[in-house]
Design a protein around this motif. Structure first.
Motif, mmCIF file in Angstrom:
data_model
loop_
_atom_site.group_PDB
_atom_site.id
_atom_site.type_symbol
_atom_site.label_atom_id
_atom_site.label_comp_id
_atom_site.label_asym_id
_atom_site.label_seq_id
_atom_site.Cartn_x
_atom_site.Cartn_y
_atom_site.Cartn_z
ATOM 1 N N SER A 1 0.852 -1.198 0.000
ATOM 2 C CA SER A 1 0.000 0.000 0.000
ATOM 3 C C SER A 1 0.880 1.238 0.000
ATOM 4 O O SER A 1 2.017 1.217 0.484
ATOM 5 N N ALA A 2 0.338 2.307 -0.534
ATOM 6 C CA ALA A 2 1.098 3.563 -0.601
ATOM 7 C C ALA A 2 1.333 4.155 0.779
ATOM 8 O O ALA A 2 2.237 4.984 0.945
ATOM 9 N N GLU A 3 0.568 3.744 1.782
ATOM 10 C CA GLU A 3 0.739 4.288 3.131
ATOM 11 C C GLU A 3 2.097 3.930 3.729
ATOM 12 O O GLU A 3 2.672 4.713 4.483
ATOM 13 N N LYS A 4 2.609 2.748 3.414
ATOM 14 C CA LYS A 4 3.895 2.318 3.976
ATOM 15 C C LYS A 4 5.019 2.346 2.948
ATOM 16 O O LYS A 4 6.196 2.369 3.323
ATOM 17 N N ASP A 5 4.654 2.341 1.674
ATOM 18 C CA ASP A 5 5.665 2.322 0.607
ATOM 19 C C ASP A 5 6.046 3.755 0.267
ATOM 20 O O ASP A 5 5.479 4.377 -0.636
ATOM 21 N N LYS A 6 7.029 4.287 1.001
ATOM 22 C CA LYS A 6 7.366 5.708 0.888
ATOM 23 C C LYS A 6 8.645 5.983 0.101
ATOM 24 O O LYS A 6 8.982 7.142 -0.133
ATOM 25 N N LEU B 1 -5.692 0.221 -16.908
ATOM 26 C CA LEU B 1 -4.780 0.865 -15.952
ATOM 27 C C LEU B 1 -5.422 2.118 -15.362
ATOM 28 O O LEU B 1 -5.366 2.358 -14.148
ATOM 29 N N ALA B 2 -6.020 2.910 -16.214
ATOM 30 C CA ALA B 2 -6.635 4.158 -15.758
ATOM 31 C C ALA B 2 -7.801 3.895 -14.821
ATOM 32 O O ALA B 2 -7.949 4.566 -13.789
ATOM 33 N N ASN B 3 -8.633 2.922 -15.155
ATOM 34 C CA ASN B 3 -9.811 2.642 -14.326
ATOM 35 C C ASN B 3 -9.448 2.122 -12.930
ATOM 36 O O ASN B 3 -10.206 2.306 -11.976
ATOM 37 N N ASN B 4 -8.303 1.500 -12.816
ATOM 38 C CA ASN B 4 -7.884 0.966 -11.511
ATOM 39 C C ASN B 4 -6.955 1.917 -10.759
ATOM 40 O O ASN B 4 -6.444 1.569 -9.678
ATOM 41 N N GLY B 5 -6.753 3.100 -11.329
ATOM 42 C CA GLY B 5 -6.017 4.133 -10.596
ATOM 43 C C GLY B 5 -4.511 4.051 -10.708
ATOM 44 O O GLY B 5 -3.790 4.395 -9.745
ATOM 45 N N VAL C 1 12.866 -7.215 -25.535
ATOM 46 C CA VAL C 1 11.727 -7.301 -24.626
ATOM 47 C C VAL C 1 11.611 -5.986 -23.871
ATOM 48 O O VAL C 1 12.615 -5.477 -23.338
ATOM 49 N N THR C 2 10.406 -5.421 -23.849
ATOM 50 C CA THR C 2 10.126 -4.257 -23.001
ATOM 51 C C THR C 2 9.350 -4.731 -21.777
ATOM 52 O O THR C 2 8.351 -5.448 -21.903
ATOM 53 N N VAL C 3 9.832 -4.357 -20.596
ATOM 54 C CA VAL C 3 9.161 -4.710 -19.348
ATOM 55 C C VAL C 3 8.664 -3.417 -18.715
ATOM 56 O O VAL C 3 9.360 -2.386 -18.739
ATOM 57 N N GLY C 4 7.438 -3.439 -18.179
ATOM 58 C CA GLY C 4 6.855 -2.241 -17.568
ATOM 59 C C GLY C 4 6.294 -2.542 -16.187
ATOM 60 O O GLY C 4 5.777 -3.645 -15.928
ATOM 61 N N ILE C 5 6.409 -1.566 -15.276
ATOM 62 C CA ILE C 5 5.899 -1.691 -13.910
ATOM 63 C C ILE C 5 4.908 -0.561 -13.686
ATOM 64 O O ILE C 5 5.268 0.626 -13.774
ATOM 65 N N ALA C 6 3.663 -0.927 -13.395
ATOM 66 C CA ALA C 6 2.610 0.052 -13.130
ATOM 67 C C ALA C 6 2.367 0.144 -11.631
ATOM 68 O O ALA C 6 2.304 -0.876 -10.934
ATOM 69 N N VAL C 7 2.226 1.380 -11.134
ATOM 70 C CA VAL C 7 2.117 1.627 -9.691
ATOM 71 C C VAL C 7 0.665 1.969 -9.332
ATOM 72 O O VAL C 7 0.021 2.792 -10.016
ATOM 73 N N PHE C 8 0.157 1.363 -8.226
ATOM 74 C CA PHE C 8 -1.208 1.610 -7.747
ATOM 75 C C PHE C 8 -1.179 1.945 -6.249
ATOM 76 O O PHE C 8 -0.155 1.766 -5.584
ATOM 77 N N GLU C 9 -2.307 2.404 -5.750
ATOM 78 C CA GLU C 9 -2.375 2.759 -4.331
ATOM 79 C C GLU C 9 -2.417 1.529 -3.425
ATOM 80 O O GLU C 9 -1.892 1.554 -2.321
ATOM 81 N N GLY D 1 2.338 -7.138 -4.660
ATOM 82 C CA GLY D 1 2.136 -5.947 -3.854
ATOM 83 C C GLY D 1 1.232 -4.964 -4.590
ATOM 84 O O GLY D 1 0.257 -5.357 -5.234
ATOM 85 N N ARG D 2 1.574 -3.698 -4.513
ATOM 86 C CA ARG D 2 0.763 -2.685 -5.205
ATOM 87 C C ARG D 2 1.295 -2.384 -6.601
ATOM 88 O O ARG D 2 1.011 -1.329 -7.163
ATOM 89 N N TYR D 3 2.023 -3.323 -7.171
ATOM 90 C CA TYR D 3 2.614 -3.146 -8.495
ATOM 91 C C TYR D 3 2.107 -4.241 -9.443
ATOM 92 O O TYR D 3 2.072 -5.423 -9.098
#
Length: 282
Positions: A108-113, A157-161, A177-185, A227-229
């Protein structure tokens, strides 16, 4: 008349008859002398034995005195305390708290600073996995996650924030190969995105890598989360050849990069968990 020869006595008649009485008296005298000598020898032997015993006693007494003297020079034994009822050391029955779980810090973004950067997830100029070396090409980071996608993935991605999308491309032996990491709350949103994934990540060219996996070319695409990724990959041949299940090289490079993305996310949690454990009030 009588005379002696060889210790024998002869009668006065001179007829050669022995004087038996004289011989008997002489024999008795010899026996008495022998007895006296034997008695005297016994006395001497007794005296000698007595002297030996006396010497032995004196020697023994001298050794005992020396031993007593040596014993007197030894240090006195340590005195033990009379009161042995002192309380024994006690130990707390409360178990120490377990170390922080790294996943807690990336769920969660609360602890992942910690800062989120391209170099933090994809450092260096190449990636080595076993005996395989993958050269890094172009990288990018965008707050508008849809700009790095193809098809329906952008809207998912947009709908899930999704708040940020980081991409990096690697190449090896004609495969890119392209690798991507998307970040969420939250972890729940990242997992939902991976489950709904459709379309795919847009390949990223540049840095020595030509355009690949565009224009309808069949490529290998993956989607997962931790996690949140949520993390994705798209890979294929630089010459535009379509990918089939027989193309193990593409699968190997794609697997290396997705495993690396997972490890980097987990490492992010480990670093923050270690820092939290080192803080006195954590």
């Amino acid at each position: 008349m009588s005379f002696g020869q060889g210790g024998a006595s002869w009668g006065p008649g001179g007829d050669g008859t022995p004087d038996w009485a004289a011989l008997a008296e002489e024999s008795a005298a010899r026996a008495r002398r022998k007895k006296l000598l034997m008695i005297g020898g016994g006395v001497l032997a007794t005296v000698a034995i007595g002297a030996i015993v006396t010497t032995a006693v004196v020697t023994s007494n001298g050794g005992k005195g020396k031993a007593d003297k040596n014993a007197s020079q030894l240090p006195a034994p340590a005195e033990l305390p009379e009161d042995t009822s002192a309380p024994e050391p006690s130990f707390s029955s409360v178990a120490p708290p377990p170390p922080p779980d790294p996943k807690e810090f990336i769920s969660s973004a609360e602890k992942d600073k910690a800062p989120i950067t391209v170099d933090g997830f994809f450092p260096g100029k190449k990636l080595t996995m076993g005996d395989r070396v993958h050269l890094k090409g172009a990288t990018s980071s965008a707050a508008n996650c849809a700009t790095g996608t193809q098809g329906a993935l952008g809207s998912i991605l947009a709908n899930n924030g999704c708040t940020q999308l980081i991409r990096a491309t690697y190449r090896k032996d004609g495969v890119a190969v392209t690798v991507g990491i998307a970040v969420f709350e939250t972890e729940a949103r990242a997992k939902k995105t991976a489950d709904q994934a459709s379309g795919g990540l847009a390949s990223l060219s540049g840095g020595g890598v030509d355009t690949f996996c565009r224009g309808g070319t069949v490529c290998l695409r993956t989607a997962n989360s931790y996690g949140r990724y949520a993390y994705f990959s798209v890979g294929g041949f630089l010459n535009g050849k379509r990918v089939t299940t027989a193309d193990k090289d593409v699968y190997t490079v794609s697997k290396d990069l997705t495993n690396f993305a997972f490890r980097q996310i987990h490492r992010r949690g480990q670093l923050q968990a270690s820092q939290a454990a080192a803080e006195p009030n954590s």
